[in-house]
Scaffold this motif. Structure first.
Motif, mmCIF file in Angstrom:
data_model
loop_
_atom_site.group_PDB
_atom_site.id
_atom_site.type_symbol
_atom_site.label_atom_id
_atom_site.label_comp_id
_atom_site.label_asym_id
_atom_site.label_seq_id
_atom_site.Cartn_x
_atom_site.Cartn_y
_atom_site.Cartn_z
ATOM 1 N N GLN A 5 0.863 -1.178 0.000
ATOM 2 C CA GLN A 5 0.000 0.000 0.000
ATOM 3 C C GLN A 5 0.896 1.224 0.000
ATOM 4 O O GLN A 5 1.614 1.463 0.956
ATOM 5 C CB GLN A 5 -0.902 -0.013 1.233
ATOM 6 N N LEU A 6 0.875 2.028 -1.072
ATOM 7 C CA LEU A 6 1.802 3.151 -1.235
ATOM 8 C C LEU A 6 1.092 4.494 -1.236
ATOM 9 O O LEU A 6 1.563 5.454 -1.839
ATOM 10 C CB LEU A 6 2.608 2.965 -2.529
ATOM 11 N N ASN A 7 -0.036 4.565 -0.542
ATOM 12 C CA ASN A 7 -0.818 5.785 -0.481
ATOM 13 C C ASN A 7 -1.605 5.759 0.816
ATOM 14 O O ASN A 7 -1.847 4.695 1.378
ATOM 15 C CB ASN A 7 -1.747 5.860 -1.704
ATOM 16 N N ASP A 8 -2.036 6.912 1.297
ATOM 17 C CA ASP A 8 -2.823 6.967 2.530
ATOM 18 C C ASP A 8 -4.225 6.395 2.367
ATOM 19 O O ASP A 8 -4.838 5.967 3.333
ATOM 20 C CB ASP A 8 -2.927 8.406 3.036
ATOM 21 N N SER A 9 -4.766 6.403 1.144
ATOM 22 C CA SER A 9 -6.106 5.879 0.884
ATOM 23 C C SER A 9 -5.996 4.443 0.393
ATOM 24 O O SER A 9 -5.398 4.180 -0.650
ATOM 25 C CB SER A 9 -6.809 6.727 -0.182
ATOM 26 N N TYR A 10 -6.562 3.522 1.147
ATOM 27 C CA TYR A 10 -6.446 2.109 0.786
ATOM 28 C C TYR A 10 -6.995 1.829 -0.600
ATOM 29 O O TYR A 10 -8.083 2.269 -0.958
ATOM 30 C CB TYR A 10 -7.163 1.233 1.818
ATOM 31 N N GLY A 11 -6.208 1.097 -1.398
ATOM 32 C CA GLY A 11 -6.619 0.672 -2.722
ATOM 33 C C GLY A 11 -6.301 1.642 -3.836
ATOM 34 O O GLY A 11 -6.447 1.296 -5.000
ATOM 35 N N THR A 14 -1.584 0.576 -5.058
ATOM 36 C CA THR A 14 -1.047 -0.672 -4.535
ATOM 37 C C THR A 14 -0.205 -1.373 -5.594
ATOM 38 O O THR A 14 -0.379 -1.155 -6.799
ATOM 39 C CB THR A 14 -2.158 -1.629 -4.086
ATOM 40 N N ILE A 15 0.712 -2.198 -5.119
ATOM 41 C CA ILE A 15 1.491 -3.092 -5.978
ATOM 42 C C ILE A 15 1.338 -4.484 -5.393
ATOM 43 O O ILE A 15 1.497 -4.683 -4.179
ATOM 44 C CB ILE A 15 2.979 -2.703 -6.001
ATOM 45 N N GLY A 35 0.530 -6.980 -10.677
ATOM 46 C CA GLY A 35 -0.489 -5.963 -10.921
ATOM 47 C C GLY A 35 -0.445 -4.868 -9.894
ATOM 48 O O GLY A 35 0.451 -4.808 -9.052
ATOM 49 N N GLY A 36 -1.423 -4.001 -9.995
ATOM 50 C CA GLY A 36 -1.512 -2.896 -9.056
ATOM 51 C C GLY A 36 -2.758 -2.083 -9.309
ATOM 52 O O GLY A 36 -3.578 -2.396 -10.177
ATOM 53 N N THR A 37 -2.900 -1.013 -8.536
ATOM 54 C CA THR A 37 -4.028 -0.097 -8.697
ATOM 55 C C THR A 37 -3.508 1.325 -8.808
ATOM 56 O O THR A 37 -2.345 1.604 -8.515
ATOM 57 C CB THR A 37 -4.987 -0.182 -7.494
ATOM 58 N N GLY A 38 -4.387 2.235 -9.219
ATOM 59 C CA GLY A 38 -3.999 3.641 -9.353
ATOM 60 C C GLY A 38 -2.906 3.795 -10.378
ATOM 61 O O GLY A 38 -2.973 3.228 -11.472
ATOM 62 N N MET A 39 -1.847 4.538 -10.030
ATOM 63 C CA MET A 39 -0.762 4.782 -10.979
ATOM 64 C C MET A 39 0.001 3.501 -11.329
ATOM 65 O O MET A 39 0.766 3.472 -12.292
ATOM 66 C CB MET A 39 0.206 5.830 -10.430
ATOM 67 N N PHE A 40 -0.224 2.412 -10.595
ATOM 68 C CA PHE A 40 0.436 1.139 -10.869
ATOM 69 C C PHE A 40 -0.463 0.157 -11.619
ATOM 70 O O PHE A 40 -0.081 -0.983 -11.861
ATOM 71 C CB PHE A 40 0.921 0.511 -9.562
#
Length: 71
Positions: A5-11, A14-15, A35-40
């Motif tokens: 988790q690479l952000n304060d807001s869960y999801g 993520t990587i 995989g990942g979420t957001g910028m990933f």
């Protein structure tokens, strides 16, 4: 499987990696970035993980490097 988790807001940033764990100190090994979420989102590649040691205060100490390839 590990989720970073690479952000304060869960999801939102993520990587996800998958692979074996080894407990050999200072021995780098590879895990797949799956995989990942957001910028990933859409990212794949390879994570290099190295166990640096274990301490009473910090627990497991790791060095982690991500190398991405966009799908």
């Amino acid at each position: 499987t590990q989720i970073y988790q690479l952000n304060d807001s869960y999801g939102n940033a993520t990587i996800t990696t998958d692979g074996f764990e080894i407990v050999d100190i200072n021995q780098p090994f590879a895990r797949a970035i799956t995989g990942g979420t957001g910028m990933f989102s859409g990212m794949v590649g390879e994570q290099t993980q190295t166990l640096l040691g274990v301490t009473d205060q910090m627990g497991v100490n790791l060095s982690v490097e991500f190398n991405f390839n966009e799908q």
